[in-house]
Design an enzyme around this catalytic site. Structure first.
Site, PDB file in Angstrom:
ATOM      1  N   MET A  65       0.817  -1.206   0.000  1.00 38.61           N
ATOM      2  CA  MET A  65       0.000   0.000   0.000  1.00 38.61           C
ATOM      3  C   MET A  65       0.850   1.256   0.000  1.00 38.61           C
ATOM      4  O   MET A  65       1.894   1.309   0.633  1.00 38.61           O
ATOM      5  CB  MET A  65      -0.889   0.000   1.251  1.00 38.61           C
ATOM      6  N   CYS A  66       0.367   2.272  -0.737  1.00 33.64           N
ATOM      7  CA  CYS A  66       0.930   3.625  -0.678  1.00 33.64           C
ATOM      8  C   CYS A  66      -0.263   4.572  -0.532  1.00 33.64           C
ATOM      9  O   CYS A  66      -1.276   4.198   0.039  1.00 33.64           O
ATOM     10  CB  CYS A  66       1.808   3.932  -1.889  1.00 33.64           C
ATOM     11  N   ARG A  67      -0.155   5.774  -1.050  1.00 38.43           N
ATOM     12  CA  ARG A  67      -1.262   6.729  -0.891  1.00 38.43           C
ATOM     13  C   ARG A  67      -2.418   6.404  -1.828  1.00 38.43           C
ATOM     14  O   ARG A  67      -3.569   6.349  -1.410  1.00 38.43           O
ATOM     15  CB  ARG A  67      -0.770   8.157  -1.117  1.00 38.43           C
ATOM     16  N   MET A  93      -4.043   4.103   0.633  1.00 33.63           N
ATOM     17  CA  MET A  93      -4.569   4.587   1.910  1.00 33.63           C
ATOM     18  C   MET A  93      -5.829   5.420   1.736  1.00 33.63           C
ATOM     19  O   MET A  93      -6.684   5.436   2.621  1.00 33.63           O
ATOM     20  CB  MET A  93      -3.503   5.403   2.653  1.00 33.63           C
TER      21      MET A  93
END
Length: 114
Positions: A65-67, A93
């Site tokens: 996961m990232c933004r 996120m």
């Protein structure tokens, strides 16, 4: 890069006991993250790759996961090329927060996605 064949999963479908691998930078992590996630910023990823393999030593899947999903897609592709069971969390996120999934910080401040 072509991510057409990249395994991915919806944020709402990540199991609560799944290993979330957060590849965002330190300031993003500090603002809010998934409790129990492994934080390895993309900028440090190759140097800290051993931490990822160690966390997955017992088997299982990495939920990357990232933004919003771009950086995590690149890391997921790298992990899959190394033979690791990894999936990109679609929407990152922002989707996690949007799905009402819990986030924490290392402080008393309310968690948010930076």
């Amino acid at each position: 890069m072509n991510f057409a064949q990249l395994p991915s999963v919806d944020a709402a479908a990540v199991p609560s006991d799944g290993l979330v691998l957060d590849v965002r930078e330190d300031d993003e992590w500090a603002a809010g993250h998934v409790e129990g996630a492994l934080h390895v910023p993309m900028s440090d990823f190759v140097a800290r790759f051993g931490e990822v393999t160690e966390a997955l030593a017992a088997g299982g899947r990495a939920y990357v996961m990232c933004r919003v999903g771009g950086r995590s897609a690149q890391v997921t592709q790298y992990l899959v090329q190394q033979g690791i069971d990894a999936v990109n969390v679609e929407g990152g996120m922002l989707a996690w927060d949007g799905a009402g999934r819990p986030m924490v910080t290392g402080t008393t401040n309310p968690a948010f996605v930076l």
